[in-house]
Design a protein around this motif. Structure first.
Motif, PDB file in Angstrom:
ATOM      1  N   THR A  24       0.682  -1.351  -0.007  1.00 45.74           N
ATOM      2  CA  THR A  24       0.055  -0.256   0.020  1.00 45.74           C
ATOM      3  C   THR A  24       0.822   1.235  -0.063  1.00 45.74           C
ATOM      4  OG1 THR A  24      -1.555  -1.124   1.283  1.00 45.74           O
ATOM      5  CG2 THR A  24      -1.810   1.268   1.323  1.00 45.74           C
ATOM      6  N   TYR A  25       1.901   1.271   0.835  1.00 46.89           N
ATOM      7  CA  TYR A  25       2.796   2.203   0.951  1.00 46.89           C
ATOM      8  C   TYR A  25       3.526   2.562  -0.491  1.00 46.89           C
ATOM      9  CZ  TYR A  25       7.047   5.139   2.105  1.00 46.89           C
ATOM     10  OH  TYR A  25       7.763   6.296   2.258  1.00 46.89           O
ATOM     11  N   ASN A  28       1.100   3.934  -3.355  1.00 46.13           N
ATOM     12  CA  ASN A  28       0.266   5.181  -3.273  1.00 46.13           C
ATOM     13  C   ASN A  28       1.259   6.198  -3.100  1.00 46.13           C
ATOM     14  OD1 ASN A  28      -2.899   4.502  -3.018  1.00 46.13           O
ATOM     15  ND2 ASN A  28      -1.877   2.704  -2.072  1.00 46.13           N
ATOM     16  N   PHE A  83      -0.558   7.926   0.689  1.00 46.10           N
ATOM     17  CA  PHE A  83      -0.563   7.054   1.999  1.00 46.10           C
ATOM     18  C   PHE A  83      -0.335   7.993   3.024  1.00 46.10           C
ATOM     19  CE2 PHE A  83       1.823   4.488   4.919  1.00 46.10           C
ATOM     20  CZ  PHE A  83       1.223   3.422   5.035  1.00 46.10           C
ATOM     21  N   LYS A 172      -9.552   3.847   0.130  1.00 43.16           N
ATOM     22  CA  LYS A 172      -8.904   2.333  -0.087  1.00 43.16           C
ATOM     23  C   LYS A 172      -7.912   1.915   1.215  1.00 43.16           C
ATOM     24  CE  LYS A 172     -10.113   1.615  -4.724  1.00 43.16           C
ATOM     25  NZ  LYS A 172     -10.120   1.440  -6.410  1.00 43.16           N
ATOM     26  N   ILE A 173      -6.982   3.124   1.101  1.00 43.17           N
ATOM     27  CA  ILE A 173      -5.872   2.872   1.914  1.00 43.17           C
ATOM     28  C   ILE A 173      -6.285   2.825   3.446  1.00 43.17           C
ATOM     29  CG2 ILE A 173      -3.601   3.862   2.823  1.00 43.17           C
ATOM     30  CD1 ILE A 173      -3.343   5.323   0.097  1.00 43.17           C
ATOM     31  N   VAL A 176      -7.390  -0.711   4.207  1.00 44.44           N
ATOM     32  CA  VAL A 176      -6.223  -1.596   4.199  1.00 44.44           C
ATOM     33  C   VAL A 176      -5.884  -1.604   5.843  1.00 44.44           C
ATOM     34  CG1 VAL A 176      -3.799  -1.983   3.856  1.00 44.44           C
ATOM     35  CG2 VAL A 176      -5.442  -1.412   2.050  1.00 44.44           C
TER      36      VAL A 176
END
Length: 202
Positions: A24-25, A28, A83, A172-173, A176
């Motif tokens: 994710t990091y 994004n 992020f 979305k982040i 997560v």
């Protein structure tokens, strides 16, 4: 045999959230229209007790529960990356929560952040609890960790629902982050089950 299978599942479940965070990091890294610090000011616009600072001594941004202050790492503070915007949104949400469970949690842990070592502690306890006596002690500790994980999951859910971010990519982040807290909690429950099996010698 069953306990070993559960242990393997738990180890995998413990690793997955950390991998999800890394993915994710790195996926994004595009810029949003405002910085993380500006995002907090925007989200807490109607709050008279806006309290956040840049924390140059910490790599991870967090919300200090006892002092009720958001501490953004230097990397996050002026960042426009999606992020980091999501991280600041989550922390802003934590600061807006006014429920008793937040106060109770402050007696056990001091910080809320997107990454925790509690799942690793749980795994280590589970691995080294090989006999009945050790398993009983580990169960007590894991129950406490389970309660903490449950509270963190509840507070993360409340935080996301409180800030109500409209930007889909940021949402979305945030999802997560929420999924990770659920995985941590489920993993702790599975380890408690595993240790009960060890105690019962099944």
């Amino acid at each position: 045999m069953i306990s070993n299978i559960i242990l393997i599942i738990c180890i995998i479940l413990t690793i997955v959230p950390y991998i999800l965070l890394l993915i994710t990091y790195f996926t994004n890294n595009k810029d949003y229209k405002i910085t993380a610090s500006e995002n907090i000011l925007k989200l807490l616009d109607n709050d008279n007790n806006i309290n956040f600072i840049e924390n140059k001594d910490s790599y991870f941004s967090h919300y200090n529960i006892k002092r009720r202050i958001i501490k953004l790492s230097s990397k996050t503070y002026d960042s426009k990356k999606y992020f980091h915007i999501a991280v600041s949104s989550l922390l802003a949400g934590y600061s807006l929560i006014k429920i008793k469970s937040m106060d109770y949690l402050s007696y056990i842990i001091n910080k809320l952040k997107i990454i925790t070592i509690l799942p690793i502690i749980s795994i280590i306890l589970s691995i080294y609890a090989r006999n009945t006596k050790d398993a009983k002690i580990a169960i007590i500790i894991l129950v406490l960790i389970g309660i903490i994980q449950y509270l963190i999951n509840t507070l993360t859910t409340l935080s996301i629902n409180t800030v109500k971010i409209k930007e889909e990519r940021i949402n979305k982040i945030l999802n997560v982050f929420l999924v990770n807290t659920k995985i941590y909690f489920i993993c702790t429950l599975l380890q408690i089950l595993r240790l009960v099996i060890v105690v019962l010698n099944i």
